[in-house]
Design a protein around this motif. Structure first.
Motif, mmCIF file in Angstrom:
data_model
loop_
_atom_site.group_PDB
_atom_site.id
_atom_site.type_symbol
_atom_site.label_atom_id
_atom_site.label_comp_id
_atom_site.label_asym_id
_atom_site.label_seq_id
_atom_site.Cartn_x
_atom_site.Cartn_y
_atom_site.Cartn_z
ATOM 1 N N ASN A 1 0.742 -1.147 -0.015
ATOM 2 C CA ASN A 1 0.077 0.196 0.119
ATOM 3 C C ASN A 1 0.950 1.352 -0.017
ATOM 4 N N TYR A 2 2.132 1.186 0.700
ATOM 5 C CA TYR A 2 2.942 2.238 0.702
ATOM 6 C C TYR A 2 3.962 1.980 -0.267
ATOM 7 N N VAL A 3 4.727 1.021 -0.639
ATOM 8 C CA VAL A 3 5.987 0.853 -1.342
ATOM 9 C C VAL A 3 6.124 -0.463 -2.019
ATOM 10 N N HIS A 4 6.292 -0.452 -3.266
ATOM 11 C CA HIS A 4 6.732 -1.698 -4.017
ATOM 12 C C HIS A 4 8.135 -1.877 -4.126
ATOM 13 N N VAL A 5 8.618 -2.599 -3.590
ATOM 14 C CA VAL A 5 10.116 -3.126 -3.267
ATOM 15 C C VAL A 5 10.360 -4.480 -3.409
ATOM 16 N N THR A 6 11.572 -4.727 -3.997
ATOM 17 C CA THR A 6 11.885 -6.345 -4.432
ATOM 18 C C THR A 6 12.912 -6.602 -3.483
ATOM 19 N N VAL A 7 13.386 -7.915 -3.460
ATOM 20 C CA VAL A 7 14.265 -8.315 -2.722
ATOM 21 C C VAL A 7 15.662 -7.685 -2.852
ATOM 22 N N ASP A 8 15.926 -7.549 -4.440
ATOM 23 C CA ASP A 8 17.161 -6.962 -4.934
ATOM 24 C C ASP A 8 17.297 -5.492 -4.500
ATOM 25 N N ASP A 9 16.149 -4.673 -4.581
ATOM 26 C CA ASP A 9 15.908 -3.382 -4.094
ATOM 27 C C ASP A 9 16.522 -3.421 -2.553
ATOM 28 N N LEU A 10 16.006 -4.215 -1.863
ATOM 29 C CA LEU A 10 16.611 -4.073 -0.239
ATOM 30 C C LEU A 10 18.025 -4.707 -0.180
ATOM 31 N N ALA A 11 18.318 -5.568 -1.073
ATOM 32 C CA ALA A 11 19.840 -5.896 -1.127
ATOM 33 C C ALA A 11 20.641 -4.651 -1.359
ATOM 34 N N GLU A 12 20.458 -3.907 -2.229
ATOM 35 C CA GLU A 12 21.018 -2.558 -2.502
ATOM 36 C C GLU A 12 20.831 -1.475 -1.586
ATOM 37 N N TYR A 13 19.710 -1.175 -0.932
ATOM 38 C CA TYR A 13 19.418 0.028 0.028
ATOM 39 C C TYR A 13 19.927 -0.155 1.314
ATOM 40 N N LYS A 14 20.111 -1.619 1.611
ATOM 41 C CA LYS A 14 20.306 -1.836 3.033
ATOM 42 C C LYS A 14 21.830 -1.171 3.224
ATOM 43 N N TRP A 15 22.659 -0.884 2.609
ATOM 44 C CA TRP A 15 23.840 -0.461 2.915
ATOM 45 C C TRP A 15 23.775 1.138 3.420
ATOM 46 N N ALA A 16 22.889 1.698 3.279
ATOM 47 C CA ALA A 16 23.033 3.111 3.733
ATOM 48 C C ALA A 16 21.803 3.253 4.612
ATOM 49 N N HIS A 17 20.928 2.518 4.597
ATOM 50 C CA HIS A 17 19.488 2.753 5.239
ATOM 51 C C HIS A 17 19.151 1.798 6.411
ATOM 52 N N SER A 18 20.219 1.166 6.895
ATOM 53 C CA SER A 18 19.699 0.024 7.806
ATOM 54 C C SER A 18 19.915 0.488 9.270
ATOM 55 N N TYR A 19 19.343 -0.224 10.512
ATOM 56 C CA TYR A 19 19.430 0.370 11.715
ATOM 57 C C TYR A 19 19.070 -0.860 12.646
ATOM 58 N N LEU B 1 5.317 2.501 10.505
ATOM 59 C CA LEU B 1 5.451 4.020 9.933
ATOM 60 C C LEU B 1 5.959 4.967 11.202
ATOM 61 N N ILE B 2 6.722 5.776 10.889
ATOM 62 C CA ILE B 2 7.323 6.962 11.747
ATOM 63 C C ILE B 2 7.011 8.072 11.473
ATOM 64 N N GLY B 3 6.336 8.569 10.349
ATOM 65 C CA GLY B 3 5.636 9.706 10.118
ATOM 66 C C GLY B 3 6.698 10.287 9.096
ATOM 67 N N GLY B 4 6.099 11.418 8.302
ATOM 68 C CA GLY B 4 7.011 11.981 7.411
ATOM 69 C C GLY B 4 7.082 11.316 6.079
ATOM 70 N N GLY B 5 6.215 10.141 6.004
ATOM 71 C CA GLY B 5 6.285 9.380 4.854
ATOM 72 C C GLY B 5 7.390 8.461 4.917
ATOM 73 N N VAL B 6 7.962 8.110 6.034
ATOM 74 C CA VAL B 6 9.007 7.194 6.174
ATOM 75 C C VAL B 6 8.218 5.669 6.595
ATOM 76 N N VAL B 7 8.902 4.749 5.730
ATOM 77 C CA VAL B 7 8.465 3.419 5.887
ATOM 78 C C VAL B 7 9.530 2.512 6.318
ATOM 79 N N CYS B 8 9.552 1.809 7.495
ATOM 80 C CA CYS B 8 10.632 1.025 8.104
ATOM 81 C C CYS B 8 10.213 -0.421 7.994
ATOM 82 N N ILE B 9 10.953 -1.170 7.018
ATOM 83 C CA ILE B 9 10.725 -2.665 6.621
ATOM 84 C C ILE B 9 11.499 -3.334 7.652
ATOM 85 N N VAL B 10 10.814 -4.299 8.371
ATOM 86 C CA VAL B 10 11.407 -4.985 9.556
ATOM 87 C C VAL B 10 12.009 -6.158 9.353
#
Length: 213
Positions: A128-146, A172-181
């Motif tokens: 409903n908020y974001v269309h994301v693939t496994v490959d996307d997450l594998a790329e984005y994890k390096w600068a967006h993971s906590y 969700l944490i507000g400001g349009g940010v989605v946290c995938i756990v």
């Protein structure tokens, strides 16, 4: 904390009031030998049906934990929760559970990260908020993971990450940010807890253009 927001619109000489209903989350608590749980109880103004649906879903996680504890599957069980975000339409909440077998070592924690539609009580899927693939997450994890506590993860902490699907868990944490756990050991070492990849609105906009399904 109780909040009341009124939107006032003027049309000729008529005033139209729109009063959004807010969810109020209070604590339920149980304690005993090797059993300590603090669980959420949701109240929604003027929407008993959605309130009942949300509380039934939340209760199902507690009852699953209770059943496993009472059957002797685990020596010690705990539960707590966090409310991450709320607006007129949605409520974002996470349940954290700990299960420890007798004499066992290691991390046995997991989370259930849930976003509810306050009008219907239904859970809202990640798509409903974001269309994301496994490959996307594998790329984005390096600068967006906590870590679960919000500390940025390093390359060394994630180099052995192991996930093969897009998690259903998010908040969700507000400001349009989605946290995938991710559950322990999927994105980083177990002691980091239930780690997450935070996607800001500009990345979400790009991913939704790229992944149109």
């Amino acid at each position: 904390m109780k909040r009341l927001v009124c939107a006032l619109a003027l049309a000729g000489s008529a005033f139209i009031f729109t009063i959004p209903s807010f969810a109020y989350v209070t604590n339920g608590h149980e304690s005993g030998a090797n059993w300590e749980v603090t669980y959420p109880i949701v109240s929604i103004e003027d929407n008993a049906s959605a309130q009942e649906t949300i509380n039934a879903d939340l209760d199902s996680y507690l009852e699953q934990l209770r059943g496993e504890f009472q059957s002797g599957q685990y020596y010690k069980c705990m539960e707590r929760y966090t409310v991450h975000y709320e607006d007129n339409d949605v409520l974002s909440i996470s349940i954290y559970q700990l299960r420890l077998p007798y004499g066992a070592n290691g991390n046995h924690s997991n989370s259930f990260d849930l976003v509810y539609d306050k009008h219907s009580g239904a859970r809202i899927p990640l798509d409903n908020y974001v269309h994301v693939t496994v490959d996307d997450l594998a790329e984005y994890k390096w600068a967006h993971s906590y870590t679960q506590g919000g500390k940025p993860l390093t390359y060394d902490e994630m180099k052995f990450s192991n996930f093969k699907s897009v998690p259903e868990n998010y908040y969700l944490i507000g400001g349009g940010v989605v946290c995938i756990v991710f559950q322990p050991y999927q994105l980083a070492y177990g002691a980091a807890g239930c780690c997450y990849i935070a996607l800001e609105p500009e990345y979400i906009e790009y991913l939704n253009r790229k992944n149109q399904w």
